[in-house]
Motif scaffolding. Structure first.
Motif, PDB file in Angstrom:
ATOM      1  N   VAL A 241       0.874  -1.260   0.072  1.00  0.00           N
ATOM      2  CA  VAL A 241      -0.080  -0.298  -0.142  1.00  0.00           C
ATOM      3  C   VAL A 241       0.771   1.049   0.137  1.00  0.00           C
ATOM      4  O   VAL A 241       1.868   1.077   0.370  1.00  0.00           O
TER       5      VAL A 241
ATOM      6  N   THR B 198      -8.642   7.364  -3.358  1.00  0.00           N
ATOM      7  CA  THR B 198      -9.073   6.005  -3.012  1.00  0.00           C
ATOM      8  C   THR B 198      -8.303   5.345  -1.674  1.00  0.00           C
ATOM      9  O   THR B 198      -8.721   4.449  -1.086  1.00  0.00           O
ATOM     10  N   VAL B 199      -6.893   5.893  -1.482  1.00  0.00           N
ATOM     11  CA  VAL B 199      -6.095   5.481  -0.449  1.00  0.00           C
ATOM     12  C   VAL B 199      -6.796   5.593   0.871  1.00  0.00           C
ATOM     13  O   VAL B 199      -7.601   6.575   1.256  1.00  0.00           O
TER      14      VAL B 199
HETATM   15  C1  LIG Z   1      -9.198   4.438  -9.359  1.00  0.00           C
HETATM   16  S1  LIG Z   1      -8.046   3.313  -9.500  1.00  0.00           S
HETATM   17  C2  LIG Z   1      -7.024   4.307 -10.370  1.00  0.00           C
HETATM   18  C3  LIG Z   1      -6.215   3.538 -11.389  1.00  0.00           C
HETATM   19  C4  LIG Z   1      -5.207   4.241 -12.222  1.00  0.00           C
HETATM   20  N1  LIG Z   1      -4.058   4.957 -11.327  1.00  0.00           N
HETATM   21  C5  LIG Z   1      -5.732   4.992 -13.274  1.00  0.00           C
HETATM   22  O1  LIG Z   1      -5.525   6.182 -13.375  1.00  0.00           O
HETATM   23  O2  LIG Z   1      -6.611   4.366 -14.023  1.00  0.00           O
HETATM   24  C6  LIG Z   1      -7.280   3.317  -7.978  1.00  0.00           C
HETATM   25  C7  LIG Z   1      -5.929   2.651  -7.711  1.00  0.00           C
HETATM   26  O3  LIG Z   1      -5.522   2.739  -6.602  1.00  0.00           O
HETATM   27  C8  LIG Z   1      -4.965   1.299  -5.956  1.00  0.00           C
HETATM   28  N2  LIG Z   1      -5.102   1.635  -4.484  1.00  0.00           N
HETATM   29  C9  LIG Z   1      -6.101   1.575  -3.683  1.00  0.00           C
HETATM   30  N3  LIG Z   1      -5.682   1.494  -2.218  1.00  0.00           N
HETATM   31  C10 LIG Z   1      -4.312   1.748  -2.563  1.00  0.00           C
HETATM   32  C11 LIG Z   1      -3.211   2.343  -1.491  1.00  0.00           C
HETATM   33  N4  LIG Z   1      -3.558   2.237  -0.140  1.00  0.00           N
HETATM   34  N5  LIG Z   1      -2.085   2.215  -1.779  1.00  0.00           N
HETATM   35  C12 LIG Z   1      -1.825   2.347  -3.443  1.00  0.00           C
HETATM   36  N6  LIG Z   1      -2.743   2.191  -4.188  1.00  0.00           N
HETATM   37  C13 LIG Z   1      -3.740   1.885  -3.910  1.00  0.00           C
HETATM   38  C14 LIG Z   1      -6.274   0.481  -6.513  1.00  0.00           C
HETATM   39  O4  LIG Z   1      -5.829  -0.757  -6.389  1.00  0.00           O
HETATM   40  C15 LIG Z   1      -6.291   1.151  -8.099  1.00  0.00           C
HETATM   41  O5  LIG Z   1      -5.359   0.564  -8.868  1.00  0.00           O
END
Ligand SMILES: C[S@@+](CC[C@H](N)C(=O)[O-])C[C@H]1O[C@@H](n2cnc3c(N)ncnc32)[C@H](O)[C@@H]1O
Length: 229
Positions: free
Chosen positions: A112, A134-135
């Motif tokens: 993460v 999203t995080v």
């Molecule tokens: C809305 S998607 C966007 C994906 C890509 N960056 C795009 O622009 O299409 C959010 C991404 O953040 C990832 N994500 C969620 N929680 C996260 C965290 N705590 N740390 C890093 N990435 C995370 C998800 O798995 C997903 O791939």
């Protein structure tokens, strides 16, 4: 044992690949992987001008947080090497295929953004798009970005943020916040990420707010820019 058509690894195995701090839900994980694969072109079309500016002239060694299925591979220079910090194992197979197609050398870290398994001052460039919304803890993620960046290193981003208060877009973000967050695995439409980035201790910050015009009204307000460590 049941297997996915997009990922030949059994579901139970895929799920167990998720790092601590990220709950991999098979239904939503697979839905989001397919959604961003199908809708990636449409989303990118809306963000393309701002992303092209924010992600211009990247160096070949890039760390990306939450790359999903590879929406930003197109902005990497030829011969790029990408460290992808992607905790959602349901994204990995598509991301690997996309990197192969684009000739990007890919290393996936199933971690993460709040706990990036990279040393201090080891990265020239960190990028993200649609991730800080999203995080779980965006302030902790920004602190990690600063920790891993070399002095003078660059964090470039295009992120989904809250609309101005007392506007119809802001009301829609409020009303739809729960189903939106459930479907998009925690995505909040209500974050003031510009203020968070400005107060994260970078030496300089350039942030540009912008609006897109899509039918997904809560998704229409964004920022893009670059912060220097
Ligand atoms: C809305 S998607 C966007 C994906 C890509 N960056 C795009 O622009 O299409 C959010 C991404 O953040 C990832 N994500 C969620 N929680 C996260 C965290 N705590 N740390 C890093 N990435 C995370 C998800 O798995 C997903 O791939």
């Amino acid at each position: 044992m049941k297997t996915s058509t997009t990922c030949p690894v059994p579901i139970a195995t895929v799920r167990s690949l998720a790092p601590p701090g990220f709950e991999a839900n098979p239904a939503r994980g697979r839905f989001n992987s397919a959604f961003f694969s199908l809708m990636g072109g449409y989303i990118n079309w809306h963000l393309r001008k701002r992303k092209a500016k924010a992600f211009a002239d990247l160096s070949p060694n890039v760390v990306e947080l939450g790359p999903g299925v590879g929406a930003n591979l197109r902005y990497l220079p030829s011969g790029a090497r990408l460290i992808a910090v992607e905790p959602n194992p349901y994204m990995h197979a598509r991301l690997r295929r996309a990197a192969r197609r684009r000739g990007v050398e890919l290393e996936i870290r199933s971690a993460v953004g709040e706990r990036i398994d990279l040393p201090d001052a080891s990265a020239e460039v960190v990028i993200s798009s649609l991730v800080l919304c999203t995080v779980g803890d965006p302030a902790a993620v920004l602190a990690e970005i600063r920790r891993i960046l070399l002095p003078g290193g660059r964090f470039s981003f295009a992120e989904h943020v809250a609309a101005k208060p007392r506007t119809p877009t802001r009301w829609s973000q409020r009303i739809l916040r729960r189903p939106w967050a459930w479907v998009f695995e925690g995505c909040s439409c209500e974050r003031d990420l510009a203020s968070l980035i400005e107060s994260a201790g970078f030496s300089s910050v350039d942030i540009n707010p912008f609006r897109i015009h899509s039918p997904f009204v809560p998704f229409n307000t964004h920022i893009a820019g670059t912060a220097i460590a």
